[in-house]
Design a protein around this motif. Structure first.
Motif, mmCIF file in Angstrom:
data_model
loop_
_atom_site.group_PDB
_atom_site.id
_atom_site.type_symbol
_atom_site.label_atom_id
_atom_site.label_comp_id
_atom_site.label_asym_id
_atom_site.label_seq_id
_atom_site.Cartn_x
_atom_site.Cartn_y
_atom_site.Cartn_z
ATOM 1 N N MET A 9 99.091 38.754 38.686
ATOM 2 C CA MET A 9 99.094 38.500 37.229
ATOM 3 C C MET A 9 97.800 37.786 36.819
ATOM 4 S SD MET A 9 103.068 37.516 36.398
ATOM 5 C CE MET A 9 102.647 36.633 34.943
ATOM 6 N N GLU A 10 97.389 36.802 37.651
ATOM 7 C CA GLU A 10 96.133 36.098 37.367
ATOM 8 C C GLU A 10 94.948 37.073 37.450
ATOM 9 O OE1 GLU A 10 95.369 32.443 39.498
ATOM 10 O OE2 GLU A 10 97.457 31.824 39.262
ATOM 11 N N LEU A 11 94.987 37.957 38.439
ATOM 12 C CA LEU A 11 93.928 38.953 38.564
ATOM 13 C C LEU A 11 93.899 39.867 37.346
ATOM 14 C CD1 LEU A 11 93.976 40.080 42.314
ATOM 15 C CD2 LEU A 11 92.078 39.051 41.082
ATOM 16 N N ASP A 12 95.097 40.329 36.928
ATOM 17 C CA ASP A 12 95.173 41.173 35.726
ATOM 18 C C ASP A 12 94.616 40.440 34.505
ATOM 19 O OD1 ASP A 12 96.178 43.365 36.980
ATOM 20 O OD2 ASP A 12 98.277 43.043 36.380
ATOM 21 N N GLN A 13 95.070 39.172 34.380
ATOM 22 C CA GLN A 13 94.627 38.349 33.238
ATOM 23 C C GLN A 13 93.105 38.157 33.311
ATOM 24 O OE1 GLN A 13 96.636 34.598 33.114
ATOM 25 N NE2 GLN A 13 96.264 34.309 30.938
ATOM 26 N N SER A 14 92.612 37.879 34.519
ATOM 27 C CA SER A 14 91.188 37.680 34.726
ATOM 28 C C SER A 14 90.424 38.967 34.409
ATOM 29 C CB SER A 14 90.935 37.252 36.163
ATOM 30 O OG SER A 14 89.580 37.284 36.469
ATOM 31 N N GLU A 15 90.971 40.101 34.823
ATOM 32 C CA GLU A 15 90.347 41.396 34.556
ATOM 33 C C GLU A 15 90.289 41.674 33.060
ATOM 34 O OE1 GLU A 15 88.272 44.679 35.662
ATOM 35 O OE2 GLU A 15 88.958 43.121 37.023
ATOM 36 N N SER A 16 91.387 41.385 32.346
ATOM 37 C CA SER A 16 91.388 41.629 30.893
ATOM 38 C C SER A 16 90.430 40.659 30.186
ATOM 39 C CB SER A 16 92.804 41.547 30.312
ATOM 40 O OG SER A 16 93.241 40.223 30.255
ATOM 41 N N GLN A 17 90.350 39.405 30.667
ATOM 42 C CA GLN A 17 89.383 38.463 30.094
ATOM 43 C C GLN A 17 87.953 38.949 30.338
ATOM 44 O OE1 GLN A 17 90.388 34.733 31.953
ATOM 45 N NE2 GLN A 17 91.830 34.148 30.348
ATOM 46 N N LYS A 18 87.740 39.475 31.555
ATOM 47 C CA LYS A 18 86.425 40.011 31.900
ATOM 48 C C LYS A 18 86.084 41.173 30.962
ATOM 49 C CE LYS A 18 84.137 42.418 35.671
ATOM 50 N NZ LYS A 18 84.316 42.972 36.999
ATOM 51 N N LYS A 19 87.063 42.077 30.713
ATOM 52 C CA LYS A 19 86.838 43.209 29.807
ATOM 53 C C LYS A 19 86.540 42.715 28.403
ATOM 54 C CE LYS A 19 89.438 46.747 32.266
ATOM 55 N NZ LYS A 19 90.656 47.545 32.265
ATOM 56 N N GLU A 20 87.316 41.747 27.911
ATOM 57 C CA GLU A 20 87.074 41.191 26.570
ATOM 58 C C GLU A 20 85.679 40.574 26.486
ATOM 59 O OE1 GLU A 20 90.073 38.533 24.966
ATOM 60 O OE2 GLU A 20 91.670 39.778 25.824
ATOM 61 N N PHE A 21 85.315 39.836 27.545
ATOM 62 C CA PHE A 21 83.996 39.213 27.590
ATOM 63 C C PHE A 21 82.905 40.291 27.534
ATOM 64 C CE2 PHE A 21 80.347 37.663 30.083
ATOM 65 C CZ PHE A 21 79.983 36.580 29.301
ATOM 66 N N LEU A 22 83.069 41.346 28.336
ATOM 67 C CA LEU A 22 82.081 42.434 28.358
ATOM 68 C C LEU A 22 82.026 43.153 27.008
ATOM 69 C CD1 LEU A 22 82.584 43.935 31.937
ATOM 70 C CD2 LEU A 22 80.653 42.589 31.102
ATOM 71 N N TRP A 23 83.221 43.379 26.389
ATOM 72 C CA TRP A 23 83.226 43.988 25.052
ATOM 73 C C TRP A 23 82.476 43.112 24.062
ATOM 74 C CZ3 TRP A 23 89.131 45.256 25.440
ATOM 75 C CH2 TRP A 23 89.308 46.491 26.082
#
Length: 135
Positions: free
Chosen positions: A20-34
């Motif tokens: 879940m933390e990895l998923d959350q981290s991945e989505s934060q990473k995507k938001e950051f990249l966007w």
């Protein structure tokens, strides 16, 4: 046995929370990249607008310089024309002054001739009168 089951369940829960933390981290990473991509697009648009603005200003200044050079050329031509006109007028004036002096001298000569003729006539009349008085 039940403790190994509990351990297994805890490990499972730990793994789930890690995922879940990895998923959350991945989505934060995507938001950051966007967000970075949006900023990149915005900066690119700003840069393009500034380049366009600078090009327009350069074009405008070039057009102004062309116009100014054209005006200078026209004014220079006008000045040359006026200078020629003034030179011509000065020559005309000098010729007219010369003609005036010659006419004035001719008139003075005519006046002198007329006065001489009158003096001669007066002398002849005096001579005639003198002769008449003697007779």
């Amino acid at each position: 046995d039940s403790s190994s089951l509990t351990n297994s369940q805890e490990e499972m829960q730990d793994l789930q929370s890690v995922f879940m933390e990895l998923d959350q981290s991945e989505s934060q990473k995507k938001e950051f990249l966007w967000g970075l991509n949006d900023k990149k697009i915005t900066l690119k648009r700003i840069h393009e607008a500034e380049v366009k603005n600078i090009r327009n200003r350069i074009r405008s200044k070039s057009e102004n310089m062309r116009r100014i050079k054209k005006d200078i050329a026209n004014l220079t031509a006008q000045l040359e024309g006026l200078t020629k006109d003034i030179s011509r007028s000065e020559k005309d004036l000098i010729m007219k002054e010369d003609l005036f002096k010659r006419k004035k001298e001719a008139l003075l000569t005519q006046k002198q001739d007329a006065l001489s003729s009158l003096a001669e006539i007066a002398n002849k009349k005096r001579a005639v009168l003198d002769n008449l008085m003697r007779e």
